[in-house]
Design an enzyme around this catalytic site. Sequence first.
Site, PDB file in Angstrom:
ATOM      1  CG  ASP A  37      32.578  33.171  53.402  1.00 39.10           C
ATOM      2  OD1 ASP A  37      33.252  32.136  53.171  1.00 39.10           O
ATOM      3  OD2 ASP A  37      31.694  33.608  52.614  1.00 39.10           O
ATOM      4  CG  ASP A  60      34.140  41.573  48.553  1.00 38.25           C
ATOM      5  OD1 ASP A  60      35.063  40.843  48.132  1.00 38.25           O
ATOM      6  OD2 ASP A  60      33.338  42.139  47.790  1.00 38.25           O
ATOM      7  CG  ASN A  87      40.225  28.519  51.644  1.00 33.20           C
ATOM      8  OD1 ASN A  87      40.659  27.558  51.008  1.00 33.20           O
ATOM      9  ND2 ASN A  87      38.921  28.699  51.888  1.00 33.20           N
ATOM     10  CE1 TYR A 155      39.668  28.495  41.059  1.00 33.96           C
ATOM     11  CE2 TYR A 155      40.909  26.776  39.938  1.00 33.96           C
ATOM     12  CZ  TYR A 155      40.345  27.289  41.096  1.00 33.96           C
ATOM     13  OH  TYR A 155      40.479  26.601  42.274  1.00 33.96           O
ATOM     14  CE  LYS A 159      42.661  29.214  43.345  1.00 35.93           C
ATOM     15  NZ  LYS A 159      42.632  29.490  44.780  1.00 35.93           N
ATOM     16  CB  THR A 190      33.634  22.484  47.986  1.00 41.43           C
ATOM     17  OG1 THR A 190      34.160  23.074  46.785  1.00 41.43           O
ATOM     18  CG2 THR A 190      34.765  21.840  48.765  1.00 41.43           C
TER      19      THR A 190
HETATM   20  N1  LIG Z   1      37.217  22.304  45.528  1.00 44.00           N
HETATM   21  C1  LIG Z   1      38.329  21.984  44.865  1.00 44.00           C
HETATM   22  O1  LIG Z   1      38.397  20.954  44.186  1.00 44.00           O
HETATM   23  C2  LIG Z   1      39.539  22.890  44.944  1.00 44.00           C
HETATM   24  C3  LIG Z   1      40.760  22.413  44.424  1.00 44.00           C
HETATM   25  C4  LIG Z   1      41.893  23.229  44.487  1.00 44.00           C
HETATM   26  C5  LIG Z   1      41.788  24.482  45.061  1.00 44.00           C
HETATM   27  N2  LIG Z   1      40.577  24.929  45.552  1.00 44.00           N
HETATM   28  C6  LIG Z   1      40.551  26.255  46.153  1.00 44.00           C
HETATM   29  O2  LIG Z   1      40.153  26.123  47.509  1.00 44.00           O
HETATM   30  C7  LIG Z   1      39.578  27.346  47.967  1.00 44.00           C
HETATM   31  C8  LIG Z   1      38.257  27.048  48.662  1.00 44.00           C
HETATM   32  O3  LIG Z   1      37.396  26.478  47.692  1.00 44.00           O
HETATM   33  P1  LIG Z   1      36.157  25.531  48.068  1.00 44.00           P
HETATM   34  O4  LIG Z   1      36.204  24.424  47.110  1.00 44.00           O
HETATM   35  O5  LIG Z   1      36.107  25.276  49.518  1.00 44.00           O
HETATM   36  O6  LIG Z   1      34.962  26.513  47.595  1.00 44.00           O
HETATM   37  P2  LIG Z   1      33.574  26.952  48.280  1.00 44.00           P
HETATM   38  O7  LIG Z   1      32.819  27.614  47.186  1.00 44.00           O
HETATM   39  O8  LIG Z   1      32.954  25.815  49.014  1.00 44.00           O
HETATM   40  O9  LIG Z   1      34.050  28.039  49.345  1.00 44.00           O
HETATM   41  C9  LIG Z   1      34.546  29.292  48.952  1.00 44.00           C
HETATM   42  C10 LIG Z   1      34.148  30.301  50.015  1.00 44.00           C
HETATM   43  O10 LIG Z   1      34.750  31.557  49.663  1.00 44.00           O
HETATM   44  C11 LIG Z   1      33.807  32.583  49.901  1.00 44.00           C
HETATM   45  N3  LIG Z   1      34.124  33.733  49.050  1.00 44.00           N
HETATM   46  C12 LIG Z   1      34.048  33.812  47.694  1.00 44.00           C
HETATM   47  N4  LIG Z   1      34.379  35.040  47.298  1.00 44.00           N
HETATM   48  C13 LIG Z   1      34.690  35.763  48.401  1.00 44.00           C
HETATM   49  C14 LIG Z   1      35.101  37.100  48.633  1.00 44.00           C
HETATM   50  N5  LIG Z   1      35.231  37.979  47.622  1.00 44.00           N
HETATM   51  N6  LIG Z   1      35.341  37.497  49.899  1.00 44.00           N
HETATM   52  C15 LIG Z   1      35.183  36.636  50.952  1.00 44.00           C
HETATM   53  N7  LIG Z   1      34.766  35.359  50.787  1.00 44.00           N
HETATM   54  C16 LIG Z   1      34.526  34.934  49.533  1.00 44.00           C
HETATM   55  C17 LIG Z   1      32.453  31.954  49.544  1.00 44.00           C
HETATM   56  O11 LIG Z   1      31.372  32.674  50.157  1.00 44.00           O
HETATM   57  C18 LIG Z   1      32.631  30.539  50.095  1.00 44.00           C
HETATM   58  O12 LIG Z   1      32.192  30.432  51.442  1.00 44.00           O
HETATM   59  C19 LIG Z   1      39.463  28.241  46.731  1.00 44.00           C
HETATM   60  O13 LIG Z   1      40.546  29.152  46.710  1.00 44.00           O
HETATM   61  C20 LIG Z   1      39.579  27.249  45.583  1.00 44.00           C
HETATM   62  O14 LIG Z   1      40.077  27.866  44.417  1.00 44.00           O
HETATM   63  C21 LIG Z   1      39.464  24.156  45.517  1.00 44.00           C
END
Ligand SMILES: NC(=O)c1ccc[n+]([C@@H]2O[C@H](COP(=O)([O-])OP(=O)(O)OC[C@H]3O[C@@H](n4cnc5c(N)ncnc54)[C@H](O)[C@@H]3O)[C@@H](O)[C@H]2O)c1
Length: 218
Positions: A37, A60, A87, A155, A159, A190
């Site tokens: 992360d 990153d 992820n 976004y 995806k 989240t």
């Molecule tokens: N929450 C939803 O409803 C949902 C639905 C479908 C898909 N997703 C996808 O699931 C994945 C996780 O999302 P989440 O909901 O847990 O979000 P979240 O914001 O809780 O977690 C995302 C994490 O990614 C880290 N991050 C962001 N940019 C980064 C980078 N450049 N390098 C390293 N780390 C980085 C952040 O610090 C954070 O800890 C994402 O790809 C999101 O698009 C989420």
Amino acid sequence: MTRLQGKTALITGAATGIGFAVAARFAREGARVLIGDRDADATAAAVARIGDAARAAVLDISDEQSVAAAFADARAAGWTPDVVVANAGVQLFGQDAPIADLDLAVWQRTVDVNLTGTFLTIKHAVRAMRDTGGSIIVTGSPTGITGEGRAFTAYSATKAGIHGLTRTVAAAYADRGIRVNTVVPAYTETSLVTTITEDPEARAAIIGRIPDGGMSTL
Ligand SMILES: NC(=O)c1ccc[n+]([C@@H]2O[C@H](COP(=O)([O-])OP(=O)(O)OC[C@H]3O[C@@H](n4cnc5c(N)ncnc54)[C@H](O)[C@@H]3O)[C@@H](O)[C@H]2O)c1
């Protein structure tokens, strides 16, 4: 159960949210987990919550040197991953928009993390696995399949790109024993989606579009 005994997994975006839930579950299944992360403090907290089975991999994903260094660091520590979960992602609520109103800078920031960052993660995962085989799991989104996120042009496009990238890499490396799959989580509350969670109308609308009316819970 210990279905991942003897495995090492790198999960990006694992300091919080879905990534943390995956890391914690993998650790319960016997894997060692690298918490990848960009948020160093949240990564340290996540490692502390999981314990000895976890190691920090602050990176990153949009920066190739940073991604390469995380893999090199893992290898040097004897933690070369057999499983990589690409992820990490961002959704720029309030900035992402229908295309006529979408700033180029917002588009580029979203592409840099979600698409280029996923490309870099998979690229270095394949390099780590190409002699041994392994599994790469990529986090997609319904928005990349259905077009349902009308206000989320950047976004959704990233995806959709991830889904295509996954198929291409899966076909290219199947004969090296590398499996590449996308998972598509439903709406999951989240920090990524706080803007929806705090808006009762938007929340009801998005849950209403889920066929069984239920959202994913962590
Ligand atoms: N929450 C939803 O409803 C949902 C639905 C479908 C898909 N997703 C996808 O699931 C994945 C996780 O999302 P989440 O909901 O847990 O979000 P979240 O914001 O809780 O977690 C995302 C994490 O990614 C880290 N991050 C962001 N940019 C980064 C980078 N450049 N390098 C390293 N780390 C980085 C952040 O610090 C954070 O800890 C994402 O790809 C999101 O698009 C989420």
